[in-house]
Scaffold this motif. Sequence first.
Motif, PDB file in Angstrom:
ATOM      1  N   UNK A  27       0.841  -1.194   0.000  1.00 44.17           N
ATOM      2  CA  UNK A  27       0.000   0.000   0.000  1.00 44.17           C
ATOM      3  C   UNK A  27       0.876   1.244   0.000  1.00 44.17           C
ATOM      4  N   UNK A  28       1.928   1.220   0.827  1.00 40.07           N
ATOM      5  CA  UNK A  28       2.889   2.315   0.858  1.00 40.07           C
ATOM      6  C   UNK A  28       4.274   1.733   0.596  1.00 40.07           C
ATOM      7  N   UNK A  29       5.030   2.279  -0.360  1.00 42.24           N
ATOM      8  CA  UNK A  29       6.339   1.701  -0.657  1.00 42.24           C
ATOM      9  C   UNK A  29       7.347   1.941   0.462  1.00 42.24           C
ATOM     10  N   UNK A  30       8.202   0.958   0.702  1.00 42.79           N
ATOM     11  CA  UNK A  30       9.292   1.127   1.664  1.00 42.79           C
ATOM     12  C   UNK A  30      10.298   2.116   1.075  1.00 42.79           C
ATOM     13  N   UNK A  31      11.203   2.654   1.899  1.00 45.45           N
ATOM     14  CA  UNK A  31      12.231   3.552   1.370  1.00 45.45           C
ATOM     15  C   UNK A  31      13.067   2.890   0.277  1.00 45.45           C
ATOM     16  N   UNK A  32      13.365   1.591   0.453  1.00 45.67           N
ATOM     17  CA  UNK A  32      14.161   0.900  -0.563  1.00 45.67           C
ATOM     18  C   UNK A  32      13.416   0.850  -1.893  1.00 45.67           C
ATOM     19  N   UNK A  33      12.144   0.478  -1.810  1.00 52.10           N
ATOM     20  CA  UNK A  33      11.355   0.375  -3.039  1.00 52.10           C
ATOM     21  C   UNK A  33      11.183   1.745  -3.687  1.00 52.10           C
ATOM     22  N   UNK A  34      10.935   2.728  -2.882  1.00 51.14           N
ATOM     23  CA  UNK A  34      10.748   4.081  -3.407  1.00 51.14           C
ATOM     24  C   UNK A  34      12.004   4.582  -4.124  1.00 51.14           C
ATOM     25  N   UNK A  35      13.168   4.214  -3.612  1.00 51.88           N
ATOM     26  CA  UNK A  35      14.413   4.701  -4.216  1.00 51.88           C
ATOM     27  C   UNK A  35      14.606   4.176  -5.632  1.00 51.88           C
ATOM     28  N   UNK A  36      13.984   3.050  -5.952  1.00 52.51           N
ATOM     29  CA  UNK A  36      14.190   2.459  -7.277  1.00 52.51           C
ATOM     30  C   UNK A  36      13.654   3.348  -8.390  1.00 52.51           C
ATOM     31  N   UNK A  37      12.685   4.170  -8.075  1.00 51.92           N
ATOM     32  CA  UNK A  37      12.129   5.086  -9.074  1.00 51.92           C
ATOM     33  C   UNK A  37      13.238   6.005  -9.605  1.00 51.92           C
ATOM     34  N   UNK A  38      14.195   6.325  -8.745  1.00 50.09           N
ATOM     35  CA  UNK A  38      15.268   7.236  -9.150  1.00 50.09           C
ATOM     36  C   UNK A  38      16.557   6.534  -9.557  1.00 50.09           C
ATOM     37  N   UNK A  39      16.816   5.354  -9.030  1.00 51.74           N
ATOM     38  CA  UNK A  39      18.128   4.744  -9.286  1.00 51.74           C
ATOM     39  C   UNK A  39      18.166   3.822 -10.503  1.00 51.74           C
ATOM     40  N   UNK A  40      17.056   3.300 -10.938  1.00 52.38           N
ATOM     41  CA  UNK A  40      17.090   2.398 -12.095  1.00 52.38           C
ATOM     42  C   UNK A  40      17.540   3.172 -13.329  1.00 52.38           C
ATOM     43  N   UNK A  64      21.194  -5.218 -12.041  1.00 46.13           N
ATOM     44  CA  UNK A  64      21.171  -5.765 -10.691  1.00 46.13           C
ATOM     45  C   UNK A  64      21.070  -4.728  -9.578  1.00 46.13           C
ATOM     46  N   UNK A  65      21.009  -3.456  -9.922  1.00 42.36           N
ATOM     47  CA  UNK A  65      20.942  -2.417  -8.893  1.00 42.36           C
ATOM     48  C   UNK A  65      19.727  -2.595  -7.986  1.00 42.36           C
ATOM     49  N   UNK A  66      18.577  -2.800  -8.594  1.00 39.35           N
ATOM     50  CA  UNK A  66      17.360  -2.941  -7.785  1.00 39.35           C
ATOM     51  C   UNK A  66      17.396  -4.219  -6.959  1.00 39.35           C
ATOM     52  N   UNK A  67      18.076  -5.230  -7.475  1.00 37.39           N
ATOM     53  CA  UNK A  67      18.188  -6.492  -6.740  1.00 37.39           C
ATOM     54  C   UNK A  67      18.969  -6.281  -5.448  1.00 37.39           C
ATOM     55  N   UNK A  68      20.060  -5.522  -5.540  1.00 36.03           N
ATOM     56  CA  UNK A  68      20.892  -5.265  -4.364  1.00 36.03           C
ATOM     57  C   UNK A  68      20.136  -4.416  -3.349  1.00 36.03           C
ATOM     58  N   UNK A  69      19.385  -3.443  -3.830  1.00 37.47           N
ATOM     59  CA  UNK A  69      18.700  -2.514  -2.928  1.00 37.47           C
ATOM     60  C   UNK A  69      17.452  -3.128  -2.300  1.00 37.47           C
ATOM     61  N   UNK A  72      16.764  -7.901  -0.683  1.00 42.25           N
ATOM     62  CA  UNK A  72      16.933  -8.339   0.709  1.00 42.25           C
ATOM     63  C   UNK A  72      15.766  -7.937   1.611  1.00 42.25           C
ATOM     64  N   UNK A  73      15.132  -6.819   1.328  1.00 43.08           N
ATOM     65  CA  UNK A  73      14.006  -6.375   2.156  1.00 43.08           C
ATOM     66  C   UNK A  73      12.695  -7.029   1.736  1.00 43.08           C
ATOM     67  N   UNK A  74      12.744  -7.841   0.684  1.00 41.12           N
ATOM     68  CA  UNK A  74      11.544  -8.539   0.237  1.00 41.12           C
ATOM     69  C   UNK A  74      10.612  -7.686  -0.604  1.00 41.12           C
ATOM     70  N   UNK A  75      11.072  -6.504  -1.014  1.00 36.78           N
ATOM     71  CA  UNK A  75      10.203  -5.619  -1.790  1.00 36.78           C
ATOM     72  C   UNK A  75      10.046  -6.071  -3.234  1.00 36.78           C
ATOM     73  N   UNK A  76      11.051  -6.755  -3.744  1.00 39.65           N
ATOM     74  CA  UNK A  76      10.956  -7.260  -5.112  1.00 39.65           C
ATOM     75  C   UNK A  76      11.447  -8.701  -5.151  1.00 39.65           C
ATOM     76  N   UNK A  77      11.050  -9.387  -6.227  1.00 39.98           N
ATOM     77  CA  UNK A  77      11.560 -10.726  -6.516  1.00 39.98           C
ATOM     78  C   UNK A  77      12.269 -10.625  -7.858  1.00 39.98           C
TER      79      UNK A  77
END
Length: 92
Positions: A27-40, A64-69, A72-77
């Motif tokens: 429902x609300x993205x974690x900080x890690x997930x949110x950061x992917x919008x800018x780092x990918x 692999x950037x999003x994989x590293x970020x 581990x927090x389970x936000x993506x597979x």
Amino acid sequence: VRVEDKLYLNRYLVDAGRAHIKVRPHTTPSPQLLSLVNVCPAHCYEMNSTGQVEITTDGCVECGTCRIIAEPSGDIEWNYPRGGYGVLFKFG
Ligand code: SF4
């Protein structure tokens, strides 16, 4: 040369219906997930109109950037695409 201009040189074979990266429903993205919008580098992640982060994997360069970020927090597979699918790098 801008990164975006170089990305247009790549070719992709999309494995329709079998995205190699999935975003965990939230429902609300974690900080890690949110950061992917800018780092990918390929801008695969976007915030939708209701505040969730979505992915379109068609242009993924498998860096692999999003994989590293965010794996581990389970936000993506994250899995590599099946053989023959995904990015085809063109040099020169
Ligand atoms: Fe973007 Fe790299 Fe993740 Fe692909 S692997 S979605 S290019 S950050």
